[in-house]
Design a protein around this motif. Structure first.
Motif, PDB file in Angstrom:
ATOM      1  N   GLY A   1       0.809  -1.213   0.000  1.00 57.57           N
ATOM      2  CA  GLY A   1       0.000   0.000   0.000  1.00 57.57           C
ATOM      3  C   GLY A   1       0.837   1.256   0.000  1.00 57.57           C
ATOM      4  O   GLY A   1       0.459   2.272  -0.606  1.00 57.57           O
ATOM      5  N   TYR A   2       1.996   1.222   0.668  1.00 55.98           N
ATOM      6  CA  TYR A   2       2.876   2.395   0.667  1.00 55.98           C
ATOM      7  C   TYR A   2       3.338   2.726  -0.745  1.00 55.98           C
ATOM      8  O   TYR A   2       3.289   3.888  -1.174  1.00 55.98           O
ATOM      9  CB  TYR A   2       4.083   2.148   1.573  1.00 55.98           C
ATOM     10  CG  TYR A   2       5.179   3.172   1.376  1.00 55.98           C
ATOM     11  CD1 TYR A   2       5.067   4.450   1.935  1.00 55.98           C
ATOM     12  CD2 TYR A   2       6.298   2.884   0.595  1.00 55.98           C
ATOM     13  CE1 TYR A   2       6.053   5.401   1.735  1.00 55.98           C
ATOM     14  CE2 TYR A   2       7.284   3.830   0.392  1.00 55.98           C
ATOM     15  CZ  TYR A   2       7.164   5.085   0.955  1.00 55.98           C
ATOM     16  OH  TYR A   2       8.139   6.031   0.753  1.00 55.98           O
ATOM     17  N   TRP A   3       3.811   1.712  -1.475  1.00 57.33           N
ATOM     18  CA  TRP A   3       4.328   1.966  -2.825  1.00 57.33           C
ATOM     19  C   TRP A   3       3.234   2.439  -3.775  1.00 57.33           C
ATOM     20  O   TRP A   3       3.485   3.265  -4.656  1.00 57.33           O
ATOM     21  CB  TRP A   3       4.991   0.703  -3.380  1.00 57.33           C
ATOM     22  CG  TRP A   3       6.233   0.308  -2.656  1.00 57.33           C
ATOM     23  CD1 TRP A   3       6.415  -0.756  -1.838  1.00 57.33           C
ATOM     24  CD2 TRP A   3       7.494   0.999  -2.689  1.00 57.33           C
ATOM     25  NE1 TRP A   3       7.697  -0.789  -1.342  1.00 57.33           N
ATOM     26  CE2 TRP A   3       8.377   0.283  -1.857  1.00 57.33           C
ATOM     27  CE3 TRP A   3       7.960   2.145  -3.340  1.00 57.33           C
ATOM     28  CZ2 TRP A   3       9.706   0.666  -1.657  1.00 57.33           C
ATOM     29  CZ3 TRP A   3       9.269   2.541  -3.147  1.00 57.33           C
ATOM     30  CH2 TRP A   3      10.126   1.810  -2.315  1.00 57.33           C
ATOM     31  N   VAL A   4       2.016   1.940  -3.567  1.00 58.65           N
ATOM     32  CA  VAL A   4       0.909   2.341  -4.450  1.00 58.65           C
ATOM     33  C   VAL A   4       0.381   3.717  -4.064  1.00 58.65           C
ATOM     34  O   VAL A   4       0.255   4.618  -4.909  1.00 58.65           O
ATOM     35  CB  VAL A   4      -0.229   1.304  -4.387  1.00 58.65           C
ATOM     36  CG1 VAL A   4      -1.433   1.785  -5.212  1.00 58.65           C
ATOM     37  CG2 VAL A   4       0.246  -0.049  -4.909  1.00 58.65           C
ATOM     38  N   ALA A   5       0.079   3.911  -2.787  1.00 50.59           N
ATOM     39  CA  ALA A   5      -0.607   5.123  -2.356  1.00 50.59           C
ATOM     40  C   ALA A   5       0.322   6.321  -2.234  1.00 50.59           C
ATOM     41  O   ALA A   5      -0.011   7.423  -2.684  1.00 50.59           O
ATOM     42  CB  ALA A   5      -1.303   4.872  -1.016  1.00 50.59           C
ATOM     43  N   TYR A   6       1.497   6.129  -1.628  1.00 47.68           N
ATOM     44  CA  TYR A   6       2.346   7.272  -1.303  1.00 47.68           C
ATOM     45  C   TYR A   6       3.511   7.463  -2.265  1.00 47.68           C
ATOM     46  O   TYR A   6       4.005   8.586  -2.406  1.00 47.68           O
ATOM     47  CB  TYR A   6       2.876   7.129   0.134  1.00 47.68           C
ATOM     48  CG  TYR A   6       1.787   7.195   1.167  1.00 47.68           C
ATOM     49  CD1 TYR A   6       1.212   8.406   1.522  1.00 47.68           C
ATOM     50  CD2 TYR A   6       1.315   6.043   1.787  1.00 47.68           C
ATOM     51  CE1 TYR A   6       0.204   8.480   2.470  1.00 47.68           C
ATOM     52  CE2 TYR A   6       0.310   6.100   2.731  1.00 47.68           C
ATOM     53  CZ  TYR A   6      -0.252   7.324   3.071  1.00 47.68           C
ATOM     54  OH  TYR A   6      -1.253   7.398   3.997  1.00 47.68           O
TER      55      TYR A   6
ATOM     56  N   GLY B   1       3.291   6.265  -5.532  1.00 47.28           N
ATOM     57  CA  GLY B   1       2.671   6.486  -6.833  1.00 47.28           C
ATOM     58  C   GLY B   1       2.949   5.431  -7.883  1.00 47.28           C
ATOM     59  O   GLY B   1       2.690   5.661  -9.073  1.00 47.28           O
ATOM     60  N   ILE B   2       3.462   4.269  -7.505  1.00 40.86           N
ATOM     61  CA  ILE B   2       3.681   3.207  -8.479  1.00 40.86           C
ATOM     62  C   ILE B   2       2.353   2.495  -8.730  1.00 40.86           C
ATOM     63  O   ILE B   2       1.616   2.207  -7.788  1.00 40.86           O
ATOM     64  CB  ILE B   2       4.728   2.195  -7.974  1.00 40.86           C
ATOM     65  CG1 ILE B   2       6.046   2.906  -7.677  1.00 40.86           C
ATOM     66  CG2 ILE B   2       4.944   1.074  -8.991  1.00 40.86           C
ATOM     67  CD1 ILE B   2       7.106   1.991  -7.102  1.00 40.86           C
ATOM     68  N   PRO B   3       1.999   2.212  -9.986  1.00 40.29           N
ATOM     69  CA  PRO B   3       0.730   1.528 -10.262  1.00 40.29           C
ATOM     70  C   PRO B   3       0.621   0.206  -9.504  1.00 40.29           C
ATOM     71  O   PRO B   3       1.597  -0.541  -9.358  1.00 40.29           O
ATOM     72  CB  PRO B   3       0.772   1.297 -11.777  1.00 40.29           C
ATOM     73  CG  PRO B   3       1.681   2.358 -12.293  1.00 40.29           C
ATOM     74  CD  PRO B   3       2.712   2.575 -11.228  1.00 40.29           C
ATOM     75  N   ALA B   4      -0.593  -0.080  -9.024  1.00 39.51           N
ATOM     76  CA  ALA B   4      -0.812  -1.286  -8.235  1.00 39.51           C
ATOM     77  C   ALA B   4      -0.488  -2.546  -9.029  1.00 39.51           C
ATOM     78  O   ALA B   4      -0.027  -3.546  -8.452  1.00 39.51           O
ATOM     79  CB  ALA B   4      -2.267  -1.333  -7.757  1.00 39.51           C
ATOM     80  N   PHE B   5      -0.701  -2.515 -10.323  1.00 40.31           N
ATOM     81  CA  PHE B   5      -0.400  -3.686 -11.154  1.00 40.31           C
ATOM     82  C   PHE B   5       1.075  -4.062 -11.034  1.00 40.31           C
ATOM     83  O   PHE B   5       1.424  -5.240 -10.868  1.00 40.31           O
ATOM     84  CB  PHE B   5      -0.759  -3.382 -12.610  1.00 40.31           C
ATOM     85  CG  PHE B   5      -0.482  -4.509 -13.556  1.00 40.31           C
ATOM     86  CD1 PHE B   5      -1.450  -5.470 -13.797  1.00 40.31           C
ATOM     87  CD2 PHE B   5       0.731  -4.612 -14.213  1.00 40.31           C
ATOM     88  CE1 PHE B   5      -1.194  -6.525 -14.661  1.00 40.31           C
ATOM     89  CE2 PHE B   5       0.994  -5.653 -15.084  1.00 40.31           C
ATOM     90  CZ  PHE B   5       0.017  -6.622 -15.312  1.00 40.31           C
ATOM     91  N   ILE B   6       1.954  -3.062 -11.073  1.00 36.81           N
ATOM     92  CA  ILE B   6       3.391  -3.314 -11.013  1.00 36.81           C
ATOM     93  C   ILE B   6       3.808  -3.733  -9.603  1.00 36.81           C
ATOM     94  O   ILE B   6       4.563  -4.694  -9.413  1.00 36.81           O
ATOM     95  CB  ILE B   6       4.177  -2.061 -11.444  1.00 36.81           C
ATOM     96  CG1 ILE B   6       3.789  -1.653 -12.871  1.00 36.81           C
ATOM     97  CG2 ILE B   6       5.678  -2.310 -11.351  1.00 36.81           C
ATOM     98  CD1 ILE B   6       4.070  -2.715 -13.906  1.00 36.81           C
ATOM     99  N   VAL B   7       3.300  -3.018  -8.604  1.00 36.66           N
ATOM    100  CA  VAL B   7       3.680  -3.321  -7.218  1.00 36.66           C
ATOM    101  C   VAL B   7       3.266  -4.737  -6.838  1.00 36.66           C
ATOM    102  O   VAL B   7       4.053  -5.504  -6.262  1.00 36.66           O
ATOM    103  CB  VAL B   7       3.042  -2.304  -6.254  1.00 36.66           C
ATOM    104  CG1 VAL B   7       3.266  -2.721  -4.800  1.00 36.66           C
ATOM    105  CG2 VAL B   7       3.617  -0.913  -6.492  1.00 36.66           C
TER     106      VAL B   7
END
Length: 413
Positions: free
Chosen positions: A129-134, A136-142
């Protein structure tokens, strides 16, 4: 004396004050999933000569699909917010492996081990959630990276071997049944059934009817459109009949599975959150229109972050259930679980673009997949490609229907 409404020739007279207009409220997009579910059951019941709805088989369907349904609850919330999670299968495997090491190798009491496993799931969700929300990396990649990362963690914990057996309490959560508290009651030609389970079913039916009645009364009080009485009664009676039938069949076999009780609690809780809580409204706002949600003061980053934390916890719970069902934590556990959970959400009515979806719909979508799996197995379709073919076509049809509905709605404006 109140004057009657005057007919002017420009249209029908307005309804009397204080009475809501009688309008059949039928949304094909919302109700289509339940119609599809009913058709699926009828078709496979006919093709299997009624075996599909036998008490033992219904119990098997619930137990075998339970962990996918748990994942579908979290996945539909992620999709409503406009994201995706491809890592849940690997998290299921890693959580099951961690739980096995603590319970079997380290002899940690199972309640503490379960709690620590759920905390592990929350940490995994917070990481993603940190990488996606804060960041800004797309959830698909994370989550694609998470799929590989947590599968590697599973192999690091287990190597190439499984760990088991699990404590009896954990096995009971996945495979066990409620004990009979009040004995059996005779049902004529159907035989005996557990009385406590039947009482639970009646309580659920009464609660469902009460909620629907209160919703209707509230709409009338605020002079909103409501269904005619015959349709309202149909919406109350039909689900009640289905619930009572399911409970009676399960009570005739070995009683209600513990995992069904857990699922019921989760469905009720998450339905209340999405329909009644502020956080639930914010999820729909984020997925429906991100810019408008931001301008309205919704803390978008926080909402997305906690959604992934929630998904991690549910993945860990599904990992415990799956490992307990097999009585073994294996390195290949959870393969393709993410695809089944995503398919359940989309078949259940979640929109590809986000902003649309319901927990009950995701559960129904997961049950459709379960009925397809089980029904084709009963028919002798043992080849995996046959089941995959049917499930793929059902998923494609569900998404195509979603896209078609949006285009039709846009063209009608």
């Amino acid at each position: 004396m109140t004057a009657a409404p005057v007919q002017t020739g420009k249209g029908p007279a307005a309804p009397p004050a204080g009475r809501a207009p009688r309008k059949v409220n039928f949304d094909l997009k919302e109700s289509g999933i339940f119609i599809a579910f009913a058709i699926t059951i009828v078709v496979f019941t006919i093709l299997t000569e009624g075996v599909l709805l036998s008490p033992q088989n219904l119990s098997n369907i619930i137990v075998q699909q339970s962990y996918i349904l748990v994942l579908a609850i979290g996945m539909v919330l992620i999709i409503i917010a406009g994201h995706i999670d491809l890592s849940v299968g690997s998290v299921v495997a890693a959580a099951g492996a961690l739980a096995a090491v603590m319970m079997v190798d380290m002899n940690i009491p199972w309640p503490l081990a379960v709690l620590l496993t759920l905390v592990f799931g929350a940490v995994v969700g917070a990481w993603q959630g940190y990488w996606v929300a804060y960041f800004g990396i797309p959830a698909f990649i994370v989550t694609l990276a998470g799929m590989l990362l947590f599968r590697a963690v599973t192999y690091a914990i287990l190597g190439n071997q499984g760990i088991g057996p699990f404590p009896e309490a954990v096995r009971s959560l996945a495979n066990g049944f409620l004990p009979g508290f009040l004995g059996n009651v005779g049902l004529g030609s159907l035989g005996g059934a557990d009385l406590f389970s039947i009482i639970c079913g009646i309580v659920v039916v009464v609660a469902m009817a009460f909620v629907q009645y209160r919703t209707r009364a509230g709409r009338i009080r605020f002079k909103q459109a409501v269904d005619p009485m015959w349709l309202f009664l149909l919406k109350v009676v039909l689900p009640a009949v289905i619930v009572i039938f399911l409970v009676v069949q399960l009570a005739r076999f070995r009683n209600l599975p513990w995992v069904l009780v857990l699922l019921a609690v989760l469905v009720v809780g998450y339905t209340l959150v999405t329909n009644r809580a502020v956080f639930g409204r914010q999820i729909y706002a984020v997925g429906g229109n991100l810019q408008a949600a931001t301008l309205s003061g919704v803390k978008v980053k926080s909402v997305v972050f906690w959604l992934f934390v929630n998904m991690g916890v549910l993945s860990a719970l599904a990992g415990i259930i799956f490992a307990g069902r097999l009585n073994l934590a294996g390195p290949t556990a959870g393969n393709s679980f993410e695809l089944d959970a995503i398919a359940a959400a989309f078949i259940g009515g979640a929109a590809v673009q986000g902003g649309v979806g319901r927990v009950v719909g995701a559960i129904t979508g997961g049950l459709i997949m379960a009925v397809i799996n089980n029904g084709m197995g009963l028919m002798g379709a043992t080849k995996p490609q046959q089941v995959m073919l049917v499930k793929g076509l059902v998923l494609l049809a569900a998404v195509a229907f979603d896209v078609y509905s949006k285009r039709r709605a846009a063209g009608a404006k």
